[in-house]
Design an enzyme around this catalytic site. Sequence first.
Site, PDB file in Angstrom:
ATOM      1  N   VAL A  53       1.070  -1.201   0.102  1.00 36.79           N
ATOM      2  CA  VAL A  53       0.353   0.206   0.093  1.00 36.79           C
ATOM      3  C   VAL A  53       0.551   1.151  -0.032  1.00 36.79           C
ATOM      4  O   VAL A  53       2.257   1.371   0.589  1.00 36.79           O
ATOM      5  CB  VAL A  53      -1.128  -0.068   1.133  1.00 36.79           C
ATOM      6  CG1 VAL A  53      -1.971   1.659   1.273  1.00 36.79           C
ATOM      7  CG2 VAL A  53      -1.889  -1.333   1.186  1.00 36.79           C
ATOM      8  N   CYS A  54       0.834   2.434  -0.973  1.00 36.04           N
ATOM      9  CA  CYS A  54       1.047   3.416  -0.581  1.00 36.04           C
ATOM     10  C   CYS A  54       2.215   3.425  -1.128  1.00 36.04           C
ATOM     11  O   CYS A  54       2.513   2.475  -1.780  1.00 36.04           O
ATOM     12  CB  CYS A  54       0.556   4.706   0.366  1.00 36.04           C
ATOM     13  SG  CYS A  54       1.362   5.456   0.154  1.00 36.04           S
ATOM     14  N   THR A  55       3.156   4.166   0.052  1.00 37.74           N
ATOM     15  CA  THR A  55       4.997   4.455  -0.471  1.00 37.74           C
ATOM     16  C   THR A  55       5.906   2.301  -0.196  1.00 37.74           C
ATOM     17  O   THR A  55       6.741   2.674  -0.373  1.00 37.74           O
ATOM     18  CB  THR A  55       5.808   4.821  -0.018  1.00 37.74           C
ATOM     19  OG1 THR A  55       5.435   5.544   1.418  1.00 37.74           O
ATOM     20  CG2 THR A  55       5.550   6.525  -0.914  1.00 37.74           C
ATOM     21  N   GLY A  56       4.564   2.223   0.092  1.00 38.63           N
ATOM     22  CA  GLY A  56       5.101   0.374   0.960  1.00 38.63           C
ATOM     23  C   GLY A  56       5.684  -0.007  -0.177  1.00 38.63           C
ATOM     24  O   GLY A  56       7.216  -1.076  -0.548  1.00 38.63           O
TER      25      GLY A  56
ATOM     26  N   ARG B 107      -1.789   2.064  -5.102  1.00 36.13           N
ATOM     27  CA  ARG B 107      -1.620   3.991  -4.666  1.00 36.13           C
ATOM     28  C   ARG B 107      -1.176   4.540  -3.769  1.00 36.13           C
ATOM     29  O   ARG B 107      -0.736   3.882  -2.820  1.00 36.13           O
ATOM     30  CB  ARG B 107      -2.870   4.780  -5.622  1.00 36.13           C
ATOM     31  CG  ARG B 107      -1.071   5.429  -6.543  1.00 36.13           C
ATOM     32  CD  ARG B 107      -2.582   5.871  -8.261  1.00 36.13           C
ATOM     33  NE  ARG B 107      -3.344   7.262  -7.435  1.00 36.13           N
ATOM     34  CZ  ARG B 107      -3.492   8.599  -8.043  1.00 36.13           C
ATOM     35  NH1 ARG B 107      -2.957   8.404  -8.916  1.00 36.13           N
ATOM     36  NH2 ARG B 107      -4.652   9.423  -7.486  1.00 36.13           N
TER      37      ARG B 107
END
Length: 202
Positions: A89-92, A139
């Site tokens: 998720v996200c910047t993972g 995203r």
Amino acid sequence: MDFIGAYDPLTRLKSMQLMPGFEWDVCALAADIADDKGLRITPGVVGEPLSKYDLIVVPGGFGTRTLQHDKTFIDWLRTSEPVKLKASVCTGSLLLGAAGFLKDKRATTPPSAFEELKPYCARVVDERVVDEGGVITARGVTSAIDLGLYLVERLAGAEARTRVAKQMDYPYVWQAKQSGDGRANRTIEPTIPADRGKPRSG
């Protein structure tokens, strides 16, 4: 929300008896974990290899900017190499990329991190959820719920996703969308069905 947004729909696989045998662990390298705002999470598994799992979900956050360059952390994340389904998720996605799991794959992340993600993957895709088979990236922070529901569908089918979404009162409708290279992405159509959101008399 990166963590809880995906955790909530996934754990409903068990609580709703869709997959009664579904189990999970919260894993970390340290026993005391806190986000940049001070929210603390107590992991149930600390410092153990990740290879035994069928699915891992890697949340993002500001800490990923440092962790992507932390050899100890990335080496630990690489122990998940045998895991059949990896998601972020996200910047993972930066962490999956630093571990080498996005090589030759499309991936997504928040627009503010597109440039950081580019060296790790074949192409950055501006979509809510990008499925590359064994690796799925979502995203921004709010896409955590989208990812969780998408993983429910991957694990238990479209009917299970529909049931979980209904129980969560999640109103948005999934649509398939063709990418520029002719491959299908999964994205969210940002509209609420016509019968939702209307005032009702009591």
